[in-house]
Design a protein around this motif. Structure first.
Motif, PDB file in Angstrom:
ATOM      1  N   VAL A  21     -13.722  11.364   2.411  1.00 25.84           N
ATOM      2  CA  VAL A  21     -12.478  10.834   1.513  1.00 25.84           C
ATOM      3  C   VAL A  21     -10.983  12.279   2.042  1.00 25.84           C
ATOM      4  N   HIS A  22      -9.939  11.490   1.398  1.00 28.03           N
ATOM      5  CA  HIS A  22      -9.607  13.023   2.320  1.00 28.03           C
ATOM      6  C   HIS A  22      -8.698  14.078   1.679  1.00 28.03           C
ATOM      7  N   ARG A  23      -9.096  13.621   0.810  1.00 30.44           N
ATOM      8  CA  ARG A  23      -8.042  14.820  -0.523  1.00 30.44           C
ATOM      9  C   ARG A  23      -6.642  15.575  -0.337  1.00 30.44           C
ATOM     10  N   ASP A  24      -5.905  14.973   0.441  1.00 23.95           N
ATOM     11  CA  ASP A  24      -4.451  15.517   1.493  1.00 23.95           C
ATOM     12  C   ASP A  24      -3.447  14.288   0.944  1.00 23.95           C
ATOM     13  N   VAL A  25      -3.519  13.660   0.921  1.00 20.64           N
ATOM     14  CA  VAL A  25      -2.468  12.087   0.816  1.00 20.64           C
ATOM     15  C   VAL A  25      -0.783  12.645   0.933  1.00 20.64           C
ATOM     16  N   LYS A  26       0.143  12.832   1.815  1.00 27.65           N
ATOM     17  CA  LYS A  26       1.195  13.817   0.989  1.00 27.65           C
ATOM     18  C   LYS A  26       1.349  13.434   2.016  1.00 27.65           C
ATOM     19  N   ASP A  27       3.635  13.565   2.056  1.00 22.98           N
ATOM     20  CA  ASP A  27       4.723  12.814   2.726  1.00 22.98           C
ATOM     21  C   ASP A  27       4.435  13.088   3.810  1.00 22.98           C
ATOM     22  N   SER A  28       3.994  15.227   3.915  1.00 24.62           N
ATOM     23  CA  SER A  28       4.032  15.725   5.501  1.00 24.62           C
ATOM     24  C   SER A  28       2.529  15.305   6.395  1.00 24.62           C
ATOM     25  N   ASN A  29       1.938  14.095   5.657  1.00 23.91           N
ATOM     26  CA  ASN A  29       0.778  14.135   6.378  1.00 23.91           C
ATOM     27  C   ASN A  29       0.716  12.278   6.772  1.00 23.91           C
ATOM     28  N   VAL A  30       2.099  11.902   6.805  1.00 23.25           N
ATOM     29  CA  VAL A  30       1.697  10.706   6.947  1.00 23.25           C
ATOM     30  C   VAL A  30       3.290  10.560   8.181  1.00 23.25           C
ATOM     31  N   ILE A  31       3.027  10.206   9.213  1.00 28.96           N
ATOM     32  CA  ILE A  31       3.247   9.235  10.893  1.00 28.96           C
ATOM     33  C   ILE A  31       4.126   8.772  11.213  1.00 28.96           C
ATOM     34  N   LEU A  32       5.567   8.708  10.937  1.00 31.89           N
ATOM     35  CA  LEU A  32       6.052   7.138  11.273  1.00 31.89           C
ATOM     36  C   LEU A  32       5.978   7.270  12.922  1.00 31.89           C
ATOM     37  N   ARG A  33       5.171   6.209  13.779  1.00 28.48           N
ATOM     38  CA  ARG A  33       5.159   5.765  14.603  1.00 28.48           C
ATOM     39  C   ARG A  33       5.855   4.483  15.237  1.00 28.48           C
ATOM     40  N   GLY A  34       6.557   4.664  15.306  1.00 32.15           N
ATOM     41  CA  GLY A  34       7.469   3.165  15.435  1.00 32.15           C
ATOM     42  C   GLY A  34       7.437   2.532  14.140  1.00 32.15           C
ATOM     43  N   SER A  35       6.985   1.560  14.083  1.00 32.31           N
ATOM     44  CA  SER A  35       6.577   0.364  12.294  1.00 32.31           C
ATOM     45  C   SER A  35       5.353   1.235  11.714  1.00 32.31           C
ATOM     46  N   ASP A  36       4.748   1.560  12.417  1.00 31.79           N
ATOM     47  CA  ASP A  36       3.188   1.422  12.354  1.00 31.79           C
ATOM     48  C   ASP A  36       3.673   3.530  11.671  1.00 31.79           C
ATOM     49  N   LEU A  62      -9.729  22.227  -2.846  1.00 31.36           N
ATOM     50  CA  LEU A  62      -8.975  22.025  -1.633  1.00 31.36           C
ATOM     51  C   LEU A  62      -8.035  20.368  -2.287  1.00 31.36           C
ATOM     52  N   GLY A  63      -6.316  20.537  -1.283  1.00 30.01           N
ATOM     53  CA  GLY A  63      -5.329  19.458  -1.968  1.00 30.01           C
ATOM     54  C   GLY A  63      -4.402  21.049  -2.519  1.00 30.01           C
ATOM     55  N   THR A  64      -2.888  19.208  -2.456  1.00 33.03           N
ATOM     56  CA  THR A  64      -1.856  19.390  -2.405  1.00 33.03           C
ATOM     57  C   THR A  64      -1.237  19.739  -3.965  1.00 33.03           C
ATOM     58  N   THR A  65      -0.647  20.470  -4.849  1.00 32.21           N
ATOM     59  CA  THR A  65       0.115  20.061  -6.223  1.00 32.21           C
ATOM     60  C   THR A  65       0.788  19.460  -6.435  1.00 32.21           C
ATOM     61  N   GLY A  66       0.841  18.116  -7.366  1.00 32.47           N
ATOM     62  CA  GLY A  66       1.320  17.169  -7.573  1.00 32.47           C
ATOM     63  C   GLY A  66       0.641  15.503  -6.940  1.00 32.47           C
ATOM     64  N   TYR A  67       0.055  15.575  -5.531  1.00 30.61           N
ATOM     65  CA  TYR A  67      -0.305  15.011  -5.264  1.00 30.61           C
ATOM     66  C   TYR A  67      -1.636  15.171  -5.252  1.00 30.61           C
ATOM     67  N   ALA A  68      -2.169  16.196  -5.880  1.00 34.13           N
ATOM     68  CA  ALA A  68      -4.174  15.613  -5.852  1.00 34.13           C
ATOM     69  C   ALA A  68      -4.314  15.310  -7.385  1.00 34.13           C
ATOM     70  N   ALA A  69      -5.464  14.789  -7.232  1.00 39.37           N
ATOM     71  CA  ALA A  69      -5.866  14.209  -8.976  1.00 39.37           C
ATOM     72  C   ALA A  69      -6.341  15.016  -9.368  1.00 39.37           C
ATOM     73  N   PRO A  70      -6.299  14.878 -10.865  1.00 42.94           N
ATOM     74  CA  PRO A  70      -7.197  15.656 -11.322  1.00 42.94           C
ATOM     75  C   PRO A  70      -8.324  16.505 -11.035  1.00 42.94           C
ATOM     76  N   GLU A  71      -9.475  15.863 -10.580  1.00 41.40           N
ATOM     77  CA  GLU A  71     -10.719  16.023 -10.673  1.00 41.40           C
ATOM     78  C   GLU A  71     -10.768  16.654  -9.533  1.00 41.40           C
ATOM     79  N   GLN A  72      -9.712  16.873  -8.692  1.00 37.50           N
ATOM     80  CA  GLN A  72      -9.763  18.112  -7.232  1.00 37.50           C
ATOM     81  C   GLN A  72     -10.103  19.420  -7.888  1.00 37.50           C
ATOM     82  N   THR A  81     -14.703  14.418  -6.420  1.00 33.37           N
ATOM     83  CA  THR A  81     -13.689  13.226  -5.846  1.00 33.37           C
ATOM     84  C   THR A  81     -14.375  11.983  -4.787  1.00 33.37           C
ATOM     85  N   ASP A  82     -13.963  11.091  -5.081  1.00 25.82           N
ATOM     86  CA  ASP A  82     -14.207   9.752  -4.237  1.00 25.82           C
ATOM     87  C   ASP A  82     -12.740   9.391  -3.767  1.00 25.82           C
TER      88      ASP A  82
END
Length: 335
Positions: A224-239, A262-272, A278-279
């Protein structure tokens, strides 16, 4: 006659004069003295000093160094598992996975110093740092991570080839420290792009679908990633490419909660935050928040996206994991 030593990678350097004292040609496992060698012969010679890989020996006064022939660096790949052999522990000195991981860690740290130049430090924190490196020979750039934690998820990603995940080149672990060499993703983070304005629904849906594909691979590996957020997503071309697995963990059903919060407040699920283990549904919660941020610029608790997108965000971010989408494939179908 004297010969000249010159290097293709340093054409400005003055060729060095030297002499070839003796010349041998390989014949099977033996070496035979010869007076000359022809194209295709494998030879051995003596007399030249300070010569290295990539140098060319030239005759005459107009040396023309040959382009360097690319040589693939040796790589070692291992699968670690419990040694259940009846001879386990009865022979050998360093036979456990801990010792093997330590050896890989030492070799990776040595290789980084020998073959790479540091371009800049991308991020530094209490847990470690992320550095951008350039390979001295090829000029190709890589990301080097050195942090305190577990490298289990990076180890599982070594054999993965997915357009929405960075390719992991090498992983080493010793004494709670992890070293990772991974592909450098050329592009802009979603955080940077959102500073210029919100995304349209088709754009936000495409990014979310791409991240779903990345998470599908990750969840299939039992992680499980546990830190999906805008700064951890990169746009490479259209992907869209999901990066940074420092906070990721392997799901262990026998545990009641995560051992490290671990996780980023606002993005992290309550169970984190220690409520339960977490799953994959924790990543679905974070992805729902990210979808809402792409469309509104706000957390869904402040401003919910309109229309069907809002319904999808609501289902992703339910407090009870059982009330969310139960898999990223189910979320992808809803999108």
């Amino acid at each position: 006659d004297p010969v000249l030593i010159c290097n293709y990678h340093n054409p400005e350097a003055t060729p060095r004069r030297t002499k070839v004292v003796s010349l041998y040609q390989f014949d099977g496992l033996s070496r035979t003295p010869v007076d000359k060698a022809l194209p295709g012969d494998i030879i051995c010679f003596s007399g030249a000093e300070d010569i290295s890989i990539g140098d060319t020996l030239c005759g005459g006064d107009t040396p023309e160094p040959l382009p360097f022939v690319k040589i693939s660096e040796p790589t070692l790949q291992m699968t670690f598992q419990v040694n259940d052999s009846p001879f386990a522990g009865k022979e050998g000195k360093y036979v456990t996975s801990r010792h093997l991981r330590k050896r890989l860690y030492d070799e990776l740290m040595r290789a980084v110093k020998l073959y790479f130049d540091q371009v800049k430090v991308l991020k530094r924190s209490a847990r470690g740092e992320i550095t951008l490196l350039r390979h001295r020979e090829t000029g190709k750039r890589y990301v080097f991570r050195h942090f305190m934690g577990s490298g289990d998820v990076y180890g599982r990603l070594l054999t993965v080839d997915c357009p929405h995940l960075p390719h992991i080149e090498e992983v080493g672990e010793a004494g709670g420290r992890v070293a990772v060499l991974e592909e450098y993703i050329q592009g802009d983070t979603l955080l940077f792009l959102l500073e210029g304005g919100l995304l349209t629904w088709p754009e936000a849906r495409k990014v979310t679908q791409d991240v779903c594909q990345a998470l599908w691979v990750l969840h299939a590996l039992g992680a499980v990633h546990r830190d999906v957020k805008d700064s951890n997503v990169i746009l490479r071309g259209s992907d869209a490419v999901l990066i940074d697995f420092d906070a990721s963990r392997i799901v262990k059903p026998e545990l009641a909660a995560d051992t490290v919060v671990l996780g980023t407040t606002g993005y992290a699920a309550p169970e984190q935050f220690g409520l339960s283990q977490t799953d994959g549904r924790a990543d679905i919660y974070s992805l729902g928040v990210l979808l809402n941020v792409m469309l509104t610029g706000q957390h869904p608790s402040r401003q919910l996206a309109g229309g069907k997108a809002g319904h999808i965000v609501q289902k992703c971010t339910m407090m009870n994991p059982d009330q969310r989408y139960q898999s990223v494939q189910e979320l992808r179908n809803a999108l």
